[in-house]
Enzyme design. Structure first.
Site, PDB file in Angstrom:
ATOM      1  N   CYS A   1     -18.910  19.369 -11.942  1.00 29.77           N
ATOM      2  CA  CYS A   1     -19.570  19.366 -13.404  1.00 29.77           C
ATOM      3  C   CYS A   1     -19.238  20.780 -13.989  1.00 29.77           C
ATOM      4  O   CYS A   1     -19.569  21.913 -13.355  1.00 29.77           O
ATOM      5  CB  CYS A   1     -21.120  19.028 -13.254  1.00 29.77           C
ATOM      6  SG  CYS A   1     -21.314  17.523 -12.368  1.00 29.77           S
TER       7      CYS A   1
ATOM      8  N   CYS B   1     -21.812  23.559 -14.119  1.00 31.15           N
ATOM      9  CA  CYS B   1     -22.660  24.007 -12.862  1.00 31.15           C
ATOM     10  C   CYS B   1     -21.829  24.907 -12.133  1.00 31.15           C
ATOM     11  O   CYS B   1     -20.959  24.918 -11.769  1.00 31.15           O
ATOM     12  CB  CYS B   1     -22.964  22.660 -12.125  1.00 31.15           C
ATOM     13  SG  CYS B   1     -23.690  22.907 -10.445  1.00 31.15           S
TER      14      CYS B   1
HETATM   15  N1  SAH Z   1     -25.931  16.895  -7.712  1.00 27.79           N
HETATM   16  C1  SAH Z   1     -27.211  16.431  -8.053  1.00 27.79           C
HETATM   17  C2  SAH Z   1     -28.367  17.443  -7.707  1.00 27.79           C
HETATM   18  C3  SAH Z   1     -28.143  19.031  -7.768  1.00 27.79           C
HETATM   19  S1  SAH Z   1     -27.904  19.587  -9.491  1.00 27.79           S
HETATM   20  C4  SAH Z   1     -27.124  16.218  -9.573  1.00 27.79           C
HETATM   21  O1  SAH Z   1     -26.156  16.531 -10.135  1.00 27.79           O
HETATM   22  O2  SAH Z   1     -27.947  15.525 -10.021  1.00 27.79           O
HETATM   23  C5  SAH Z   1     -29.593  19.549 -10.029  1.00 27.79           C
HETATM   24  C6  SAH Z   1     -29.655  19.256 -11.739  1.00 27.79           C
HETATM   25  O3  SAH Z   1     -29.319  20.500 -12.228  1.00 27.79           O
HETATM   26  C7  SAH Z   1     -28.689  18.418 -12.247  1.00 27.79           C
HETATM   27  O4  SAH Z   1     -29.442  17.505 -13.324  1.00 27.79           O
HETATM   28  C8  SAH Z   1     -27.687  19.233 -12.916  1.00 27.79           C
HETATM   29  O5  SAH Z   1     -27.024  18.438 -13.756  1.00 27.79           O
HETATM   30  C9  SAH Z   1     -28.487  20.193 -13.385  1.00 27.79           C
HETATM   31  N2  SAH Z   1     -27.910  21.641 -13.578  1.00 27.79           N
HETATM   32  C10 SAH Z   1     -26.659  22.032 -13.174  1.00 27.79           C
HETATM   33  N3  SAH Z   1     -26.122  23.141 -13.563  1.00 27.79           N
HETATM   34  C11 SAH Z   1     -26.915  23.225 -14.583  1.00 27.79           C
HETATM   35  C12 SAH Z   1     -27.087  24.409 -15.795  1.00 27.79           C
HETATM   36  N4  SAH Z   1     -26.188  25.380 -15.546  1.00 27.79           N
HETATM   37  N5  SAH Z   1     -28.048  24.295 -16.484  1.00 27.79           N
HETATM   38  C13 SAH Z   1     -28.985  23.312 -16.506  1.00 27.79           C
HETATM   39  N6  SAH Z   1     -28.828  22.399 -15.677  1.00 27.79           N
HETATM   40  C14 SAH Z   1     -28.067  22.594 -14.663  1.00 27.79           C
HETATM   41 FE1  SF4 Z   2     -22.739  18.228 -10.647  1.00 30.60          FE
HETATM   42 FE2  SF4 Z   2     -23.550  20.558  -9.530  1.00 30.60          FE
HETATM   43 FE3  SF4 Z   2     -24.935  18.392  -9.241  1.00 30.60          FE
HETATM   44 FE4  SF4 Z   2     -22.407  18.924  -7.987  1.00 30.60          FE
HETATM   45  S1  SF4 Z   2     -24.587  20.168  -8.044  1.00 30.60           S
HETATM   46  S2  SF4 Z   2     -23.128  16.946  -8.894  1.00 30.60           S
HETATM   47  S3  SF4 Z   2     -21.440  20.055  -9.614  1.00 30.60           S
HETATM   48  S4  SF4 Z   2     -24.569  19.488 -11.285  1.00 30.60           S
END
Ligand code: SAH
Ligand code: SF4
Length: 355
Positions: A124, A127
């Site tokens: 993503c 992230c």
């Molecule tokens: N992989 C799983 C869980 C870990 S991430 C998932 O993606 O759902 C947990 C949450 O944090 C997810 O909703 C993700 O989209 C969000 N997230 C990741 N990076 C972020 C960021 N920089 N700012 C805000 N939310 C973020």
């Molecule tokens: Fe996407 Fe980060 Fe969640 Fe992995 S941990 S699925 S890269 S938001």
């Protein structure tokens, strides 16, 4: 180059369920109640060193200490937020990869945000964990140890872990079996007895995982990271959307709600001008209308390798109001711990780990 490691052949005791522990004791010619004593020591007394098991004969304590590891992690760094409500630990694993675990103290809740993998393969774009790529799956015991660590910290002030969210590093449904084993271990009535309802799994939307989870009819809460309500935008933020597009994902979500009668949560990180306008909110409302659901919005936590900006307070409120007018419950989650890089993956990145 060889990675420098502290790896040993001793199994981590948290990687075993009770029957597996009992099998070890049977092999040693020990009665089954000894295994139960160890189980209770680990999950109720929260002991993490064989010397603490003073209810066992000394010879058995020595045997335990030779047979098992009672710790997989080294705490590399611990950070407290300025308001003292959030604490984050960067743990180093025996093979030197890193994970992050966060404790959030709000009101009477003591919520842990734990990792299921070191790094993440889902990529993503916004992230920090996605930006570092996939390192490896955690074992069930390594998932469990994060909870036990903070259970011990909290016990020192007579407090307990009340909630656990799998929202740290990694995609839980990309490490399905270990995540469920960890929940079962923490849920065990003769151990920690942490109810399934206290857990929330957050997934990027891996449909086979959602379907498997639905069939298991667990009481664990499910959250889906949506962030966009059309395929084009969603695929540009979450590459997994190419394989698992929105039509199929929403069908899997509907089937989950129908089968379990449980409310599903959708997560939405508000990114300025990308997905934070009232038009985006209306599009989302159209997508989830009629479903037993709740939307959690959070302002984007800006990361190094993504140029998108966070939303404004006004836009976040307008987004929520638009959803609520359409009959969709929505909560604005605060960005806690922003001063300690509490967004997942950010601390490891800053510390130069998982490169
Ligand atoms: N992989 C799983 C869980 C870990 S991430 C998932 O993606 O759902 C947990 C949450 O944090 C997810 O909703 C993700 O989209 C969000 N997230 C990741 N990076 C972020 C960021 N920089 N700012 C805000 N939310 C973020
Ligand atoms: Fe996407 Fe980060 Fe969640 Fe992995 S941990 S699925 S890269 S938001």
């Amino acid at each position: 180059m060889m990675r420098k490691t502290n790896e040993t052949n001793q199994p981590l005791i948290f990687d075993l369920d009770l029957p597996e522990l009992e099998a070890f004791f049977a092999e040693w010619g020990e009665p089954a109640f000894r295994a139960k004593q160890v189980w209770q020591g680990v999950y109720q007394q929260l002991w993490n060193s064989p010397e603490q098991f003073t209810n066992l004969p000394k010879s058995l304590r020595e045997r335990l200490s030779k047979a098992f590891r009672f710790n997989a992690f080294t705490a590399e760094r611990t950070l407290q937020s300025s308001d003292q409500q959030t604490e984050k630990i960067l743990f180093r694993l025996p093979d030197n990869y890193a994970i992050e675990t966060v404790l959030m103290k709000y009101d009477i809740r003591r919520t842990l945000c734990i990792s299921s993998q070191s790094g993440c393969a889902m990529g993503c774009v916004f992230c920090a964990t996605g930006q570092m790529g996939f390192k490896r799956n955690l074992t069930s015991g390594e998932i469990v140890e994060q909870v036990l660590h903070y259970a011990r910290v909290l016990a020192a002030s007579d407090e307990r872990v009340t909630n656990v969210v799998l929202m740290g590093m990694g995609e839980p449904f990309h490490n399905y079996a270990a995540v469920m084993q960890a929940i079962d271990r923490l849920n065990h009535p003769q151990g920690m007895n942490l109810g399934e309802r206290r857990f929330t799994i957050s997934t990027v939307g891996l449909i086979p995982g959602i379907r498997k989870f639905t069939a298991e009819k667990r009481q664990v809460n499910l959250a889906i990271s949506l962030h966009a309500a059309n395929n084009e935008l969603r695929a540009s933020l979450l590459p997994s959307n190419v394989r698992y597009p929105l039509e199929d994902l929403m069908q899997a979500c509907k089937d989950y709600v129908d089968a379990t009668r449980r409310r599903i949560t959708f997560e939405w990180a508000l990114i300025q001008d990308v997905n934070d306008t009232t038009q985006h909110a209306r599009e989302l409302a159209g997508l989830v209308r009629g479903m037993l659901c709740h939307v959690n919005v959070i302002a984007l936590n800006p990361t190094k390798k993504y140029s998108g900006k966070s939303t404004t307070r006004e836009r976040a409120k307008a987004f929520r109001d638009t959803l609520e007018k359409a009959g969709i419950p929505c909560t604005i989650r605060l960005r806690r711990g922003i001063d300690i890089q509490a967004g997942c993956g950010q601390l490891a990145t800053e510390a130069g780990l998982n490169q």
